[in-house]
Design an enzyme around this catalytic site. Structure first.
Site, PDB file in Angstrom:
ATOM      1  N   HIS A  51       0.544  -0.765  -0.014  1.00  0.00           N
ATOM      2  CA  HIS A  51      -0.182   0.002   0.253  1.00  0.00           C
ATOM      3  C   HIS A  51       1.113   1.029   0.024  1.00  0.00           C
ATOM      4  CE1 HIS A  51      -2.694  -2.665   2.248  1.00  0.00           C
ATOM      5  NE2 HIS A  51      -3.656  -2.849   1.001  1.00  0.00           N
ATOM      6  N   ASP A  54       2.270   1.646   3.028  1.00  0.00           N
ATOM      7  CA  ASP A  54       3.677   0.205   3.775  1.00  0.00           C
ATOM      8  C   ASP A  54       4.536   1.302   3.278  1.00  0.00           C
ATOM      9  OD1 ASP A  54       1.271  -1.301   4.886  1.00  0.00           O
ATOM     10  OD2 ASP A  54       0.921  -1.722   2.182  1.00  0.00           O
ATOM     11  N   GLU A 176      -9.191  -4.596  -8.086  1.00  0.00           N
ATOM     12  CA  GLU A 176     -10.043  -5.305  -7.306  1.00  0.00           C
ATOM     13  C   GLU A 176     -10.705  -5.946  -7.197  1.00  0.00           C
ATOM     14  OE1 GLU A 176      -6.864  -6.184  -4.341  1.00  0.00           O
ATOM     15  OE2 GLU A 176      -8.028  -8.212  -3.711  1.00  0.00           O
ATOM     16  N   GLU A 212      -9.262 -12.137  -7.394  1.00  0.00           N
ATOM     17  CA  GLU A 212      -8.755 -12.677  -5.948  1.00  0.00           C
ATOM     18  C   GLU A 212      -9.597 -13.725  -5.478  1.00  0.00           C
ATOM     19  OE1 GLU A 212      -7.720 -10.291  -1.914  1.00  0.00           O
ATOM     20  OE2 GLU A 212      -8.821 -11.583  -0.274  1.00  0.00           O
ATOM     21  N   HIS A 215     -12.900 -13.006  -3.152  1.00  0.00           N
ATOM     22  CA  HIS A 215     -13.778 -11.960  -3.489  1.00  0.00           C
ATOM     23  C   HIS A 215     -14.938 -12.774  -4.029  1.00  0.00           C
ATOM     24  CE1 HIS A 215     -10.817  -8.292  -2.291  1.00  0.00           C
ATOM     25  NE2 HIS A 215     -11.341  -8.973  -0.823  1.00  0.00           N
ATOM     26  N   ASP A 250     -14.370 -12.140   5.394  1.00  0.00           N
ATOM     27  CA  ASP A 250     -14.079 -11.774   3.800  1.00  0.00           C
ATOM     28  C   ASP A 250     -12.546 -12.458   5.125  1.00  0.00           C
ATOM     29  OD1 ASP A 250     -11.541 -11.823   1.980  1.00  0.00           O
ATOM     30  OD2 ASP A 250     -11.148 -10.052   2.323  1.00  0.00           O
ATOM     31  N   ASP A 252      -9.347 -14.299   3.930  1.00  0.00           N
ATOM     32  CA  ASP A 252      -8.339 -14.862   3.737  1.00  0.00           C
ATOM     33  C   ASP A 252      -7.691 -16.274   3.935  1.00  0.00           C
ATOM     34  OD1 ASP A 252      -8.531 -12.296   2.434  1.00  0.00           O
ATOM     35  OD2 ASP A 252      -8.011 -10.985   3.670  1.00  0.00           O
TER      36      ASP A 252
HETATM   37  C1  GLO Z   1      -9.386  -6.440   1.413  1.00  0.00           C
HETATM   38  C2  GLO Z   1      -8.608  -6.904  -0.442  1.00  0.00           C
HETATM   39  C3  GLO Z   1      -6.925  -6.389   0.257  1.00  0.00           C
HETATM   40  C4  GLO Z   1      -6.276  -5.995  -1.158  1.00  0.00           C
HETATM   41  C5  GLO Z   1      -4.336  -4.603  -0.789  1.00  0.00           C
HETATM   42  C6  GLO Z   1      -4.745  -4.399  -2.265  1.00  0.00           C
HETATM   43  O1  GLO Z   1     -10.373  -7.318   1.106  1.00  0.00           O
HETATM   44  O2  GLO Z   1      -8.032  -7.925  -0.888  1.00  0.00           O
HETATM   45  O3  GLO Z   1      -6.020  -7.130   0.923  1.00  0.00           O
HETATM   46  O4  GLO Z   1      -6.000  -6.303  -1.933  1.00  0.00           O
HETATM   47  O5  GLO Z   1      -5.346  -3.846   0.073  1.00  0.00           O
HETATM   48  O6  GLO Z   1      -4.883  -3.724  -2.790  1.00  0.00           O
HETATM   49 MG    MG Z   2      -6.812  -8.614  -2.471  1.00  0.00          MG
END
Ligand code: GLO
Ligand code: MG
Length: 346
Positions: A51, A54, A176, A212, A215, A250, A252
């Site tokens: 980010h 970051d 994304e 993703e 998602h 979500d 992950d």
């Molecule tokens: C959240 C997203 C997040 C993005 C990240 C990069 O649900 O997956 O982690 O991937 O901010 O854009």
């Molecule tokens: Mg992501």
């Protein structure tokens, strides 16, 4: 560590996390950036995702000079470690300015902030020698639909992307998609929406997508199909592989954790389309379970990478000729069992 000489793997500093959730505090101590970078290399990864903040913490309070200096220092660190910056993403969901969203906020000051912040993100990416800007459109949606207008919001999003494309002629923007969380409904919920908005911008060639897995599952879609749909437009520029157990928050989860067959199909799509041959990375947007102890705080990443590489072998050893014969005979019953037995290792 499984050997690999084809794919480039990536993760972000946020993927080594501390275990807090809305119901409880951290369960692991934070790790410094340098430690994370060292670990990334140690477990066989090639690139890091960022980010904007970051890369440059407290970005909003920094001068252009401070931003340039910080980005150059970071670039030196990455070069010394032999690690690429895969993407830089403007984090438009933390600031008090973006409570109602960034590009689609009802407040023109907030929309202006979002564009200015995206330009800073591009400045950082340039210094990191990275041309891929990722837009996860976290708060570009609504809690209640009466609060915004979809047509206006779609126009705002295309205009915002146009401003980024005009600001730097080399960058590419990968959207994304995610259907919900933190919003009730998001404006770019699927890859279809992302592709459509690309064609609404002034330079569609430079706007693509990032799938993703979690998602896509949250949108009730098949991650492998979402990937191959973007590929059919030449627009799959990154992937965030992970896993998700149905329609929950979500999660992950590690890649393949919930549905190994779906993970196999995602790898199959990447393999059959030569994904990676234009420099695209395989990124894992995964998180440790909250119960994970400090000494295991990168295992979800190395495990996801190992699972991916094991699945590459599974894809390559799949008997495609036999599958084609079954398809020609419309014997999907046998094809189904063939896939199951292949995954079981029979
Ligand atoms: C959240 C997203 C997040 C993005 C990240 C990069 O649900 O997956 O982690 O991937 O901010 O854009
Ligand atoms: Mg992501």
């Amino acid at each position: 560590m499984i050997k690999n000489n084809q794919y480039k793997f990536s993760f972000g500093p946020w993927n080594i996390s501390e275990g807090y959730d809305p119901y409880g505090p951290a369960t692991r101590p934070p790790q410094a950036f340098d430690w994370k970078l060292g670990k990334l290399k140690e477990i066989g990864f090639d690139a890091m995702m960022f980010h904007d903040d970051d890369a440059i913490p407290d970005l909003d309070s920094k001068s252009p000079e401070q931003i340039r200096k910080g980005a150059k220092e970071l670039k030196r660190k990455l070069d010394d470690a032999g690690i690429l910056a895969e993407i830089v993403a403007p984090r438009l969901w933390f600031s008090p300015m973006t409570i109602d969203g960034g590009y689609t906020s009802n407040d023109p000051k907030a929309r202006k902030y979002a564009i200015e912040r995206s330009k800073k993100c591009i400045d950082i990416a340039k210094i990191l020698d990275c041309s891929l800007i990722v837009l996860w459109l976290a708060r570009e949606g609504t809690y209640i639909r009466e609060s915004k207008n979809c047509r206006t919001s779609t126009d705002y999003l295309a205009e915002a992307i146009d401003k980024m494309l005009a600001y730097d002629k080399k960058i590419r923007v990968a959207i994304e998609p995610k259907p919900n969380e933190p919003m009730d409904h998001a404006y770019i919920p699927t890859m279809g929406h992302a592709m459509a908005i690309a064609f609404k911008t002034s330079d569609p060639k430079r706007v693509g997508g990032l799938v993703e897995s979690a998602h896509a599952i949250l949108a009730g879609l098949d991650p492998a199909d979402e990937m191959e749909f973007a590929i059919s437009y030449g627009k799959l520029w990154s992937v965030h592989l992970n896993d998700q157990n149905g329609l929950k928050f979500d999660q992950d989860k590690p890649f393949g954790s919930n549905n190994l067959r779906s993970a196999f199909n995602q790898v199959r799509v990447l393999e059959r389309n030569n994904y990676g041959s234009k420099g695209e990375c395989v990124a894992f947007d995964v998180h440790s379970f909250r119960s994970t102890k400090e000494e295991h705080c990168v295992d979800h990443l190395s495990n996801s990478r190992d699972t991916f590489l094991r699945l590459v072998e599974k894809v390559r050893s799949f008997d495609n000729a036999k599958a084609q014969t079954l398809i020609a005979d419309r014997n999907y019953q046998a094809l189904d069992q063939m896939v199951i037995e292949h995954l079981l290792g029979k």
